[in-house]
Design an enzyme around this catalytic site. Structure first.
Site, mmCIF file in Angstrom:
data_model
loop_
_atom_site.group_PDB
_atom_site.id
_atom_site.type_symbol
_atom_site.label_atom_id
_atom_site.label_comp_id
_atom_site.label_asym_id
_atom_site.label_seq_id
_atom_site.Cartn_x
_atom_site.Cartn_y
_atom_site.Cartn_z
ATOM 1 N N CYS A 108 58.687 54.915 -23.681
ATOM 2 C CA CYS A 108 58.790 54.354 -22.323
ATOM 3 C C CYS A 108 59.923 54.966 -21.515
ATOM 4 O O CYS A 108 59.982 54.815 -20.302
ATOM 5 C CB CYS A 108 58.962 52.837 -22.394
ATOM 6 S SG CYS A 108 57.614 52.038 -23.253
ATOM 7 N N HIS A 242 62.241 50.017 -15.921
ATOM 8 C CA HIS A 242 60.978 50.045 -16.670
ATOM 9 C C HIS A 242 60.361 48.642 -16.669
ATOM 10 O O HIS A 242 60.998 47.665 -17.090
ATOM 11 C CB HIS A 242 61.251 50.525 -18.100
ATOM 12 C CG HIS A 242 60.091 50.321 -19.030
ATOM 13 N ND1 HIS A 242 58.778 50.578 -18.656
ATOM 14 C CD2 HIS A 242 60.028 49.855 -20.309
ATOM 15 C CE1 HIS A 242 57.983 50.297 -19.671
ATOM 16 N NE2 HIS A 242 58.706 49.854 -20.674
ATOM 17 N N ASN A 272 52.947 46.329 -18.720
ATOM 18 C CA ASN A 272 53.827 47.408 -19.168
ATOM 19 C C ASN A 272 53.003 48.698 -19.272
ATOM 20 O O ASN A 272 52.131 48.811 -20.130
ATOM 21 C CB ASN A 272 54.429 47.011 -20.525
ATOM 22 C CG ASN A 272 55.348 48.064 -21.108
ATOM 23 O OD1 ASN A 272 55.344 49.218 -20.687
ATOM 24 N ND2 ASN A 272 56.131 47.677 -22.098
HETATM 25 O O1 UT7 Z 1 58.109 49.040 -23.512
HETATM 26 C C1 UT7 Z 1 58.393 48.408 -24.728
HETATM 27 C C2 UT7 Z 1 59.334 47.283 -24.502
HETATM 28 N N1 UT7 Z 1 58.891 46.089 -25.182
HETATM 29 C C3 UT7 Z 1 59.017 44.905 -24.613
HETATM 30 O O2 UT7 Z 1 59.433 44.810 -23.502
HETATM 31 C C4 UT7 Z 1 58.701 43.667 -25.371
HETATM 32 C C5 UT7 Z 1 59.924 42.868 -25.648
HETATM 33 N N2 UT7 Z 1 59.621 41.563 -26.202
HETATM 34 C C6 UT7 Z 1 59.096 40.583 -25.448
HETATM 35 O O3 UT7 Z 1 58.881 40.750 -24.268
HETATM 36 C C7 UT7 Z 1 58.831 39.253 -26.105
HETATM 37 O O4 UT7 Z 1 59.434 39.226 -27.375
HETATM 38 C C8 UT7 Z 1 57.322 38.957 -26.246
HETATM 39 C C9 UT7 Z 1 56.709 38.720 -24.862
HETATM 40 C C10 UT7 Z 1 56.595 40.102 -26.939
HETATM 41 C C11 UT7 Z 1 57.099 37.677 -27.063
HETATM 42 O O5 UT7 Z 1 57.812 36.605 -26.468
HETATM 43 P P1 UT7 Z 1 58.725 35.670 -27.364
HETATM 44 O O6 UT7 Z 1 59.278 34.638 -26.477
HETATM 45 O O7 UT7 Z 1 59.696 36.561 -28.100
HETATM 46 O O8 UT7 Z 1 57.675 34.993 -28.332
HETATM 47 P P2 UT7 Z 1 57.605 35.023 -29.931
HETATM 48 O O9 UT7 Z 1 57.240 36.382 -30.422
HETATM 49 O O10 UT7 Z 1 58.830 34.370 -30.491
HETATM 50 O O11 UT7 Z 1 56.378 34.048 -30.211
HETATM 51 C C12 UT7 Z 1 56.436 32.655 -29.875
HETATM 52 C C13 UT7 Z 1 55.117 32.029 -30.224
HETATM 53 C C14 UT7 Z 1 54.615 32.352 -31.627
HETATM 54 O O12 UT7 Z 1 53.969 31.199 -32.136
HETATM 55 P P3 UT7 Z 1 54.756 30.221 -33.164
HETATM 56 O O13 UT7 Z 1 55.122 31.084 -34.336
HETATM 57 O O14 UT7 Z 1 55.960 29.750 -32.397
HETATM 58 O O15 UT7 Z 1 53.750 29.181 -33.430
HETATM 59 C C15 UT7 Z 1 53.577 33.425 -31.385
HETATM 60 O O16 UT7 Z 1 52.576 33.434 -32.397
HETATM 61 O O17 UT7 Z 1 54.108 32.501 -29.332
HETATM 62 C C16 UT7 Z 1 52.982 32.953 -30.086
HETATM 63 N N3 UT7 Z 1 52.323 34.006 -29.342
HETATM 64 C C17 UT7 Z 1 51.384 33.769 -28.414
HETATM 65 N N4 UT7 Z 1 50.826 32.619 -27.990
HETATM 66 C C18 UT7 Z 1 49.902 32.720 -27.015
HETATM 67 C C19 UT7 Z 1 52.548 35.358 -29.409
HETATM 68 N N5 UT7 Z 1 51.746 35.981 -28.520
HETATM 69 C C20 UT7 Z 1 51.027 35.024 -27.893
HETATM 70 C C21 UT7 Z 1 50.045 35.052 -26.903
HETATM 71 N N6 UT7 Z 1 49.506 33.870 -26.482
HETATM 72 N N7 UT7 Z 1 49.620 36.180 -26.313
#
Ligand code: UT7
Length: 317
Positions: A108, A242, A272
């Site tokens: 990226c 970005h 993204n």
């Molecule tokens: O260019 C590359 C740069 N990369 C990025 O910018 C990504 C950086 N990371 C992020 O933006 C965030 O970490 C994410 C958006 C990917 C995830 O957000 P988060 O607040 O860190 O969520 P998490 O991974 O801690 O997941 C929380 C919950 C989980 O469920 P449990 O374990 O709490 O029951 C996930 O399974 O959300 C669940 N989950 C979803 N639920 C509904 C994960 N993806 C989804 C989804 N819809 N699409």
């Protein structure tokens, strides 16, 4: 370096959060709240190289120069149909240019790396007009059954034409190897000599770790380039970062202490788009008439590697 033209191109298919909730266990509310993304444009029957050529042609038209006047094409790209030739060479043929062409992959952060190379060519006097571009198709890398990654990405291409000038005030790129937090592995064809089973690994991202590293790198890179240019954070007209995730961008904005008007975003519309996000947003601002001569723009990006980079450039188009 001086920017004299910008362009961008998006695939025609819009994929909404509601569309995604029909395909998997997710919801518009979750995606909006955690990422700020509402829709993304995704490739269906188009080819990425056609989008790249469209963005390039628009940048040439905006610059008012012909493809034959280009001395170099540098394209940031992670994945596309052709492993070889380069995307830059394919675009060269489509727009009718005749010059050295090369792709680079810094994930990226690729667009800022491409600017770094372009600046070196301009400073050495080896080029006058360079097409610096990014074309990305991350929707081909994700596992469409993995809701934690596939909802985040969209496809697109962005380009700019740069020429000799002194608008680039500072630029920094870096990389600190960490393949575990963010990677994608494609399957290679077997050979008579390679017997080990190759396994395709779709895009993997340790979301929270990437989030933290992105914020830390971006804040530190921006401070570095501001200090190198002898500028303060308030001197910058727009921070063009970005477009990974609204929360990351807002976090950086708060850590940096700048007003939201200084940090334009379009992640809500496009998701993204990897290294294409900065030139796509730059082109949007240019086309919307938001950029004035003398405006100072700060770019910052971060991605797999882990790579990151930032620069400050004056808008003197
Ligand atoms: O260019 C590359 C740069 N990369 C990025 O910018 C990504 C950086 N990371 C992020 O933006 C965030 O970490 C994410 C958006 C990917 C995830 O957000 P988060 O607040 O860190 O969520 P998490 O991974 O801690 O997941 C929380 C919950 C989980 O469920 P449990 O374990 O709490 O029951 C996930 O399974 O959300 C669940 N989950 C979803 N639920 C509904 C994960 N993806 C989804 C989804 N819809 N699409």
């Amino acid at each position: 370096m001086r920017i004299i033209g910008t362009g961008s191109a998006h695939p025609k298919r819009t994929l909404t959060n509601d569309d995604l909730s029909q395909m998997m266990d997710t919801s518009d509310a979750w995606i909006r709240e955690r990422t700020g993304i509402c829709t993304r444009q995704i490739i269906t029957d188009e080819e990425l190289d056609d989008l790249a050529a469209e963005a390039a042609q628009k940048a040439l038209d905006d610059a008012g120069i012909a493809a034959s006047e280009l001395d170099y094409i540098i394209c940031s790209n992670v994945v596309n149909e052709y492993v070889t030739p380069s995307m830059a060479s394919i675009v060269e043929g489509k727009i009718g240019a005749l010059c050295p062409c090369v792709d680079l992959n810094a994930a990226c952060t690729g667009f800022i790396y491409a600017m770094d190379y372009a600046e070196a060519l301009l400073q050495s006097g080896r080029a006058t007009n360079i097409l610096v571009m990014a074309a990305e198709e991350p929707t081909r890398m994700v596992d469409w059954n993995d809701r934690s990654t596939c909802v985040l990405f969209g496809d697109g291409a962005g380009a700019m034409v740069v020429t000799q000038g002194d608008s680039l005030k500072a630029l920094k790129v870096s990389s600190k190897s960490n393949t575990s937090v963010l990677h994608y592995k494609r399957t290679l064809e077997p050979t008579p000599f390679i017997t080990k089973e190759e396994r395709h690994i779709p895009l993997y991202m340790a979301g929270q770790e990437v989030f933290k590293t992105a914020v830390t790198c971006s804040v530190s890179d921006l401070m570095t380039v501001l200090s190198a240019a002898g500028l303060s954070k308030d001197d910058i007209t727009y921070y063009i970062l970005h477009q990974a995730n609204f929360r990351i961008l807002d976090y950086i904005r708060h850590r940096f202490g700048v007003d939201s008007e200084k940090l334009p975003m379009n992640v809500d519309k496009y998701g993204n788009t990897s290294s294409a996000s900065i030139p796509m947003l730059l082109d949007e601002l240019n086309r919307d008439g938001k950029l004035k001569k003398g405006d100072l723009l700060a770019f910052s990006a971060f991605g797999a590697g882990f790579t990151s980079g930032a620069c400050i450039i004056e808008w003197n188009k």
